[in-house]
Write a protein that holds these residues in place. Structure first.
Motif, PDB file in Angstrom:
ATOM      1  N   THR B  93      20.340  13.117  30.244  1.00  0.00           N
ATOM      2  CA  THR B  93      19.192  13.955  30.586  1.00  0.00           C
ATOM      3  C   THR B  93      17.907  13.376  29.978  1.00  0.00           C
ATOM      4  O   THR B  93      16.838  13.446  30.583  1.00  0.00           O
ATOM      5  N   ALA B  96      16.915  10.614  32.307  1.00  0.00           N
ATOM      6  CA  ALA B  96      16.336  11.181  33.527  1.00  0.00           C
ATOM      7  C   ALA B  96      14.929  11.698  33.242  1.00  0.00           C
ATOM      8  O   ALA B  96      14.000  11.489  34.032  1.00  0.00           O
ATOM      9  N   GLY B  97      14.768  12.364  32.089  1.00  0.00           N
ATOM     10  CA  GLY B  97      13.469  12.924  31.722  1.00  0.00           C
ATOM     11  C   GLY B  97      12.422  11.839  31.494  1.00  0.00           C
ATOM     12  O   GLY B  97      11.256  12.000  31.845  1.00  0.00           O
ATOM     13  N   TYR B 136      17.243  18.041  36.506  1.00  0.00           N
ATOM     14  CA  TYR B 136      17.243  16.607  36.799  1.00  0.00           C
ATOM     15  C   TYR B 136      18.375  16.245  37.747  1.00  0.00           C
ATOM     16  O   TYR B 136      19.316  17.018  37.934  1.00  0.00           O
ATOM     17  N   ASN B 165      15.188   5.952  37.919  1.00  0.00           N
ATOM     18  CA  ASN B 165      16.100   7.076  37.714  1.00  0.00           C
ATOM     19  C   ASN B 165      17.493   6.530  37.364  1.00  0.00           C
ATOM     20  O   ASN B 165      17.905   5.518  37.926  1.00  0.00           O
ATOM     21  N   ASN B 230       7.571  17.900  35.909  1.00  0.00           N
ATOM     22  CA  ASN B 230       8.747  18.397  36.611  1.00  0.00           C
ATOM     23  C   ASN B 230       8.554  18.365  38.126  1.00  0.00           C
ATOM     24  O   ASN B 230       9.462  18.026  38.870  1.00  0.00           O
ATOM     25  N   LEU B 233       9.046  14.925  39.298  1.00  0.00           N
ATOM     26  CA  LEU B 233      10.481  14.602  39.374  1.00  0.00           C
ATOM     27  C   LEU B 233      11.099  15.215  40.631  1.00  0.00           C
ATOM     28  O   LEU B 233      11.852  14.548  41.350  1.00  0.00           O
TER      29      LEU B 233
END
Lengths: 188, 360
Positions: B93, B96-97, B136, B165, B230, B233
Motif C-alpha cells: 500500500t 501504491a500510495g 488503492y 503503479n 486520491n 490515483l
C-alpha cells in the motif's frame, strides 16, 4: 495424439527425473508437453509422483484424475493409482515390494522387474531408465533418437558421460518388460 | 533459432526477470515459490547483467527493499507465497500510495494462516481488492501457463512503469511447480542511469542540476491535497480499467453456459469445456488474464447470451463476486471450487455445472 501418464513410486527412485526425460523427449519431437509433480509433504520422504502429458495439440489441464498409462513403482502407488487408469488403458509396474498385484481386467498390464535386474547387473542407478525403456517399448509415443536428445537436454553437462549407460538401460528395459495376461492375474 | 526450454513456472519467472533487464530481486524462501530465488542464485546474474539478487531477512524487509529500489527508478521485483505476501501488504500500500512501479509475484498456496503448501486461489481478494489499507489498486496479471509466467514479468514491468503503479502476478502452486515448454525472450539491457533520469524524471537519483529535489512518499497531511492525490490515483485506475483489460475466450461463440476461471483453474476448465461438449453441453470459457482491470464488459456481454455462468476458482468463492457484478443479475452466476490445496478435476467442474444449471 494425447498420452496422459502418471509415474508414481518412492522419493529417490528417480520418478520425477524419469518424467522430466520423457517430457524433454516430447519437446525434442516438437510435441506439447506438461510435467506436474507432487510437491507436497509426501515428496519429503514418502511417495512421489508426476503427471506427464504428451500431445500433438494444446494441453488443457496439467492436473488429471484419470490416466492412459500408470507406471507404478511401489505398493502405495498401486493402491492409489490402479483404479485411476482409464478403461482400455495401460498399467506398468515393478514387482519389487508389491504384495497386492493389480487385479483389473479392463486394462493392459505389464510387469517389469527393473529393481531386481538393476541390482543383478550392479547398476541400481539405471533402474528408472529401464522402466522408461519398458514403457516406450509398450507405448512408443516418442522415437528413441528423441529420447536420447531429451536425456542429453535434461542431464547437466557434468553427467553427459553417463548417457551411454542410460541408453543401454533404456534398451534393456524394452527387453525385460512382459505383458501379464488376465489369466495370470488370477494366479499371482 | 528459437530457444525452447522445458522449465517450471517459478524458474521461468527468474529467467524472465534477468532477460527483461531487471535491476534487483529481493526475496525470502517459501514453498511453493522457492525456485524463483534458487534459480536466480544459480544463474548469478550479478556476474552478467549486474542484477542484484538478495535473500532478505524477511518478507517485510524484501518489500521495503523493493520500495527503495523502485524509488530510484530501478526495475525491482520480489516473489513469495501467501503467508509471505500477507507480510508484504503494508509495503504494497505504501508503494501504491507513493506511485512506485515494481513487480510482486504471489505463487498462492492454501490458507488461511500457515495453511498448506498445496496450490490454491484464495488470495484473489487480497490481490485485487487490496490487502493493505486505503483506496488503492494493483495491476493484477494471472498467468495460466509457464510461457505466460515468463512473458508476464516483462509485461508487468511495462505496465508498472507506464502507470507508476505496482504490478502483481497472481499465480498458484500448479503453475509455479509444473514444467512446460517455454520460449524465452532475448536479453534486454538494463537501463542506464541516464535512461532512468530521462524516462522517469520522478526517480530519486540525486538532485544534480534540478531546482527541486524529488521526494518519494505516501504521506500528505493536508487533507485537501490528499483528496486531490486520491482523485488522481482513482483517475489512473479508471484509465487502467479502460485500456488494459486482457482476456482469452475459448468456445464462447455458441456457448449456452459460460465458465469463468483464471490461472490453474482456467487450464482445468479448458479440459472441462472439452468434456462438457463431448456430452453435448455447449460450454465456453472466459479466462481473465488481468484480474484488475477485470473484464467486466466482456462478461456483461456474454451474460446476455448464456443461460448460466459458473465461476471456478480454488477458493470458497472470491472472483465470483466480480463476475456477479459484471453479470448484474441478467443471468444466474454460481461458484464452484475445491478448498485448502485440493485441485478440482475437469469432471468435477462439469458435474457442478450440471448440478447448478441442468437439473430441474
Amino acid at each position: 495424439m494425447q498420452e496422459e501418464i502418471i509415474i508414481a513410486g518412492f522419493g529417490g527412485q528417480g520418478v520425477l527425473s524419469m518424467g522430466k526425460i520423457l517430457a524433454y523427449s516430447g519437446v525434442m519431437q516438437e510435441m506439447e508437453v506438461s510435467w506436474m509433480p507432487s510437491y507436497g509433504p509426501e515428496m519429503r520422504g514418502g511417495t512421489a509422483n508426476v503427471t506427464v502429458i504428451l500431445s500433438d495439440t494444446r494441453i488443457g489441464s496439467p492436473v488429471l484424475h484419470e490416466f492412459d498409462t500408470a507406471i507404478i513403482l511401489n505398493q502405495q502407488s498401486m493402491d492409489k493409482f490402479e483404479s485411476l487408469v482409464k478403461p482400455g488403458g495401460t498399467l506398468i509396474y515393478d514387482s519389487n515390494g508389491i504384495v497386492h498385484h493389480p487385479k483389473r481386467t479392463d486394462i493392459s498390464i505389464f510387469r517389469i522387474d527393473a529393481t531386481d535386474e538393476a541390482a543383478r547387473i550392479n547398476s541400481p542407478k539405471t533402474f528408472n531408465m529401464m522402466v522408461l525403456g519398458g514403457y516406450l517399448k509398450v507405448k512408443p509415443v516418442v522415437l528413441m533418437k528423441n529420447v536420447l536428445k531429451g536425456l542429453k537436454k535434461s542431464l547437466p553437462e557434468r553427467h553427459h558421460h553417463l548417457i551411454a549407460m542410460n541408453e543401454k538401460a533404456l534398451i534393456h528395459g524394452g527387453e525385460i518388460i512382459r505383458e501379464i495376461s488376465h489369466n495370470d492375474l488370477v494366479r499371482v | 533459432m528459437k530457444e525452447i526450454k522445458l522449465m517450471k513456472g517459478n524458474e521461468a519467472i527468474a529467467e524472465a526477470a534477468i532477460r527483461c533487464g531487471a535491476d534487483g530481486y529481493f526475496g525470502y524462501p517459501i514453498t511453493p515459490q522457492s525456485e524463483v530465488m534458487e534459480t536466480l542464485m544459480a544463474l548469478k546474474p550479478w556476474e552478467t547483467t549486474g542484477m542484484v539478487v538478495l535473500q532478505a531477512e524477511s518478507e517485510i524487509a524484501s518489500i521495503n527493499m523493493v520500495y527503495g529500489g523502485a524509488g530510484c527508478g530501478k526495475k525491482v521485483l520480489t516473489s513469495s507465497s501467501s503467508p509471505g505476501v500477507s507480510l508484504m501488504q503494508e509495503g504494497l500500500t505504501y508503494l501504491a500510495g507513493a506511485e512506485l512501479p515494481c513487480v510482486v509475484v504471489n505463487v498462492v498456496r492454501g490458507g488461511p494462516g500457515l495453511g498448506t503448501i498445496q496450490p490454491a486461489q484464495s488470495d484473489y481478494f487480497q490481490a485485487v481488492k487490496g490487502g493493505g489499507h486505503g483506496d488503492y489498486k494493483l495491476i493484477v496479471l494471472a498467468p495460466a501457463s509457464v510461457q505466460e509466467m515468463a512473458d508476464f514479468v516483462d509485461l508487468a514491468f511495462d505496465l508498472a512503469f507506464k502507470y507508476r503503479n505496482p504490478a502483481f502476478i497472481l499465480t498458484d502452486g500448479v503453475i509455479g511447480q509444473m514444467m512446460e515448454k517455454v520460449e524465452l525472450a532475448p536479453f534486454k539491457p538494463r537501463w542506464t542511469n541516464e535512461e532512468i533520469e530521462k524516462n522517469h524524471p520522478w526517480a530519486t537519483m540525486g538532485k544534480k542540476q534540478r531546482k527541486e529535489r524529488n521526494v518519494i512518499t505516501s504521506v500528505e497531511l493536508d487533507p485537501y491535497k490528499h483528496e486531490d492525490l486520491n482523485k488522481k490515483l482513482q483517475a489512473k485506475y479508471r484509465l487502467i480499467q479502460e485500456t488494459e483489460v486482457r482476456l482469452e475466450m475459448i468456445a464462447c461463440e455458441d456457448a449456452d453456459y459460460l465458465l469463468v476461471a483464471y490461472g490453474a483453474s482456467a487450464r482445468i476448465c479448458e479440459k472441462a469445456v472439452e468434456v462438457a461438449r463431448s456430452k453435448g453441453i455447449k460450454v465456453g470459457l472466459l479466462r481473465p488474464i488481468t484480474l484488475f482491470p477485470f473484464p467486466t464488459l466482456e462478461i456483461k456481454r456474454l451474460a446476455a447470451q448464456v443461460k448460466g455462468i459458473l465461476s471456478v476458482e480454488m477458493s470458497a468463492g472470491q472472483m465470483v463476486e466480480d463476475v456477479r457484478l459484471a453479470a448484474n443479475g441478467v443471468v444466474r452466476v454460481e461458484h464452484f471450487g475445491r478448498l485448502g490445496g485440493i485441485i478440482h478435476s475437469p469432471s468435477e467442474v462439469v458435474e457442478a455445472l450440471e448440478n447448478f444449471f441442468l437439473k430441474a
